[in-house]
Design an enzyme around this catalytic site. Structure first.
Site, PDB file in Angstrom:
ATOM      1  CG  HIS A  14      41.731  39.638  39.517  1.00 12.11           C
ATOM      2  ND1 HIS A  14      41.045  38.520  39.095  1.00 12.11           N
ATOM      3  CD2 HIS A  14      42.646  39.183  40.407  1.00 12.11           C
ATOM      4  CE1 HIS A  14      41.527  37.444  39.704  1.00 12.11           C
ATOM      5  NE2 HIS A  14      42.505  37.824  40.506  1.00 12.11           N
ATOM      6  CG  HIS A 175      42.747  35.356  35.994  1.00  8.49           C
ATOM      7  ND1 HIS A 175      41.929  34.278  35.736  1.00  8.49           N
ATOM      8  CD2 HIS A 175      42.882  35.408  37.335  1.00  8.49           C
ATOM      9  CE1 HIS A 175      41.597  33.714  36.882  1.00  8.49           C
ATOM     10  NE2 HIS A 175      42.151  34.384  37.860  1.00  8.49           N
TER      11      HIS A 175
HETATM   12  C1  NCD Z   1      46.362  33.958  42.833  1.00 11.06           C
HETATM   13  C2  NCD Z   1      46.847  34.052  44.277  1.00 11.06           C
HETATM   14  O1  NCD Z   1      48.043  33.825  44.521  1.00 11.06           O
HETATM   15  O2  NCD Z   1      46.044  34.373  45.158  1.00 11.06           O
HETATM   16  N1  NCD Z   1      47.339  33.229  42.069  1.00 11.06           N
HETATM   17  C3  NCD Z   1      47.511  33.276  40.729  1.00 11.06           C
HETATM   18  O3  NCD Z   1      48.343  32.509  40.214  1.00 11.06           O
HETATM   19  N2  NCD Z   1      46.826  34.087  39.976  1.00 11.06           N
HETATM   20  C4  NCD Z   1      45.009  33.335  42.785  1.00 11.06           C
HETATM   21  C5  NCD Z   1      44.323  33.448  41.449  1.00 11.06           C
HETATM   22  O4  NCD Z   1      43.899  34.532  41.051  1.00 11.06           O
HETATM   23  O5  NCD Z   1      44.196  32.435  40.768  1.00 11.06           O
HETATM   24 ZN    ZN Z   2      43.781  36.372  41.156  1.00  6.59          ZN
END
Ligand code: NCD
Ligand code: ZN
Length: 347
Positions: A14, A175
């Site tokens: 990811h 996540h």
């Molecule tokens: C990610 C992003 O900035 O693209 N941001 C995050 O806080 N993880 C998007 C995501 O995976 O939720």
């Molecule tokens: Zn992400």
């Protein structure tokens, strides 16, 4: 005491690489340590077709340092307009390895995502038939739900019914940030997996408010209470096959994070392997690191384990990283867990 380990080259399941100057600035940090990465499609505009994924892949390959054998694994951004045929033909190209479900409004560049999950059922049916994994941003967007509860509520309202209806669909809960998420994945059988980030293994929600507001610890899903972090550490280090690394490395220019309405995302790629070695070592589970970063992911995606290797060494003096990197005229701050890290990737 183990002072040096060599593992099959890890993959990142990811990753946000962005585009343009930021892509140029961050790609080498991932390519240095990782063999492959599942590349998130939340660009502006989002990557919604096989042709767009192919073009984005070409831009990534063009930005790679000379001699790098890093392989980007592309994903499609699921919208309510995506058809089953779009997904079948994208999968047939062989470059698209998964489809990403963003609940509309859940996170950065998710506005084109899905509002009513039932509208995408025909697409999920097709994915189930061809074995293409669905990667889920597991948070409800309902403003009536407390932000710290959005993952747990998503599991009940959306993911449990989805899991029950499409038993053969490979689903990755991306996540994972809660014990609820860990328990869900563990009870959901072998077609369900979870990715875990380095930062959610190292910080809890206190870090966001430690003697002031800390924008560089803000990401979505937001870090939760300590008992959730401990559940994540147990899941990641425990050696089970259903959890693997997804860094969610999400670079944003500092000017967009250090502002009145700072955006979500943590740039963690360069420090990931050092952070993980420390977490696994602290848990007395350094021997399970290769499962989490090198073996479980390929197993779930049906891909071979990388032939190349990566060596990590314990270091007496704490590892030192730059505070930030430059991207065009901007700077991007690296994740710093605020504790000494005594592992480094060997050259
Ligand atoms: C990610 C992003 O900035 O693209 N941001 C995050 O806080 N993880 C998007 C995501 O995976 O939720
Ligand atoms: Zn992400």
């Amino acid at each position: 005491m183990t002072d040096r380990i060599t593992i099959p080259r890890p993959d990142d399941w990811h990753l946000h690489l962005r585009d343009g100057a930021v892509l140029e600035a961050v790609l080498a940090d991932t390519a240095r340590h990782f063999g492959r990465a599942i590349v998130m499609p939340n660009l502006v505009p989002p990557v919604t077709s096989g042709a767009a994924a192919d073009a984005y892949r070409a831009r990534i390959l063009a930005a790679l340092p000379a001699g790098s054998d890093f392989t980007p694994l592309m994903t499609l951004y699921l919208t309510e307009a995506t058809s089953a045929d779009d997904v079948r033909s994208a999968a047939n190209t062989g470059i698209v390895h998964a489809v990403k479900l963003y609940p509309a409004g859940a996170t950065t560049n998710s506005e084109a995502g899905v509002r009513d999950i039932e509208t995408v059922y025909p697409v999920l049916e097709a994915m189930s038939e061809i074995g293409l994994p669905l990667l889920v941003h597991g948070e409800v967007v309902d403003s009536g739900v407390d932000i710290f509860d959005r993952e747990a509520v998503f599991l009940d309202r959306v993911l449990a019914p989805l899991r029950a209806r499409f038993a053969d669909l490979k689903i990755v809960l991306e996540h994972v940030t809660t014990k609820d998420g860990v328990d869900f994945v563990q009870c959901a059988g072998p077609n369900t997996a979870g990715t875990i980030t380095p930062h959610h293994l190292m910080i809890n929600r206190n870090a966001l408010f430690n003697k002031g507001l800390r924008p560089h610890f803000y990401c979505l899903p937001v870090a939760k209470r300590e008992h959730h972090r401990l559940a994540l550490v147990e899941a990641a280090t425990g050696g089970g096959e259903q959890f693997f690394l997804g860094t969610d490395s999400a670079p944003h220019p500092d000017k967009d994070k250090e502002t009145a309405c700072g955006c979500a995302g943590i740039y963690v790629a360069p420090v990931t392997m050092t952070c993980l070695a420390q977490v696994f070592d602290d848990a007395g589970k350094i021997s399970n690191l290769e499962k989490f970063v090198s073996l479980n992911g390929p197993g779930f995606y049906g891909l071979p384990v990388n032939d190349a290797t990566l060596t990590l060494e314990r270091c007496v003096d704490p590892a030192i990283f730059p505070v930030s990197i430059s991207a065009g005229a901007d700077t991007i701050t690296l994740f710093d867990p605020g504790v000494p890290l005594h592992w480094m990737v060997a050259d």
